[in-house]
Every structure is written in structure tokens, then in C-alpha cells.
Design a protein around this motif. Sequence first.
Motif, PDB file in Angstrom:
ATOM      1  N   LEU A 148       0.835  -1.214   0.000  1.00 21.62           N
ATOM      2  CA  LEU A 148       0.000   0.000   0.000  1.00 21.62           C
ATOM      3  C   LEU A 148       0.864   1.256   0.000  1.00 21.62           C
ATOM      4  N   LEU A 149       1.945   1.229   0.749  1.00 18.23           N
ATOM      5  CA  LEU A 149       2.847   2.387   0.765  1.00 18.23           C
ATOM      6  C   LEU A 149       3.515   2.585  -0.591  1.00 18.23           C
ATOM      7  N   ASP A 150       3.870   1.479  -1.261  1.00 21.71           N
ATOM      8  CA  ASP A 150       4.468   1.571  -2.580  1.00 21.71           C
ATOM      9  C   ASP A 150       3.490   2.173  -3.587  1.00 21.71           C
ATOM     10  N   ILE A 151       2.212   1.767  -3.484  1.00 21.88           N
ATOM     11  CA  ILE A 151       1.183   2.301  -4.375  1.00 21.88           C
ATOM     12  C   ILE A 151       0.985   3.794  -4.107  1.00 21.88           C
ATOM     13  N   LYS A 152       0.991   4.151  -2.834  1.00 20.12           N
ATOM     14  CA  LYS A 152       0.768   5.546  -2.443  1.00 20.12           C
ATOM     15  C   LYS A 152       1.914   6.444  -2.911  1.00 20.12           C
ATOM     16  N   ALA A 153       3.143   5.902  -2.909  1.00 17.48           N
ATOM     17  CA  ALA A 153       4.323   6.693  -3.280  1.00 17.48           C
ATOM     18  C   ALA A 153       4.411   6.866  -4.732  1.00 17.48           C
TER      19      ALA A 153
END
Length: 79
Positions: free
Chosen positions: A74-79
Motif C-alpha cells: 500500500l505504501l508503494d502504491i501511495k508513493a
Amino acid sequence: MSVGLLNIGVAGMRESLREMAKSADQIAGAVKTPAEDITLNDISEPIINLKLQSHLFDASAKVVEAADNTIGALLDIKA
């Protein structure tokens, strides 16, 4: 939701550790008694519980790992 799963996994690991410590104390207590007084029943249940809790700990660790991977994705998608 992932953070909730992470907390559930950690709680499961903590509970398993508590139960493993209790079983280890029971086994150690049985070993301290004279050898002729020790019966298989004195240590069989704590040994079985120790193995069971080991499996439960591993399962909880997998829940933590899955939650960690999900949060990372999720953090990778958000970044």
C-alpha cells in the motif's frame, strides 16, 4: 485493516509465548522432583502444549508477515 491484522498477529505471538513459558515451567518443575516420582503424565501434556503453541506462534508470525507485506504494498502504491 492491515494494522488490525498486525495487532492480532502480535497478540497471538505474545499469547503463545506466555503459554510456552508456562509449559516450560511445568516441565522444569517436574524434572526437579526425584526421578522415581516423575510420571509420563507429569510432562506429556506440557510437552504437547509446547509443540502446539510453537505452531500457533508460527501461524501468528505469518499473519504479521502478511500484514507487513500488505502495508508495504500500500505504501508503494501511495508513493
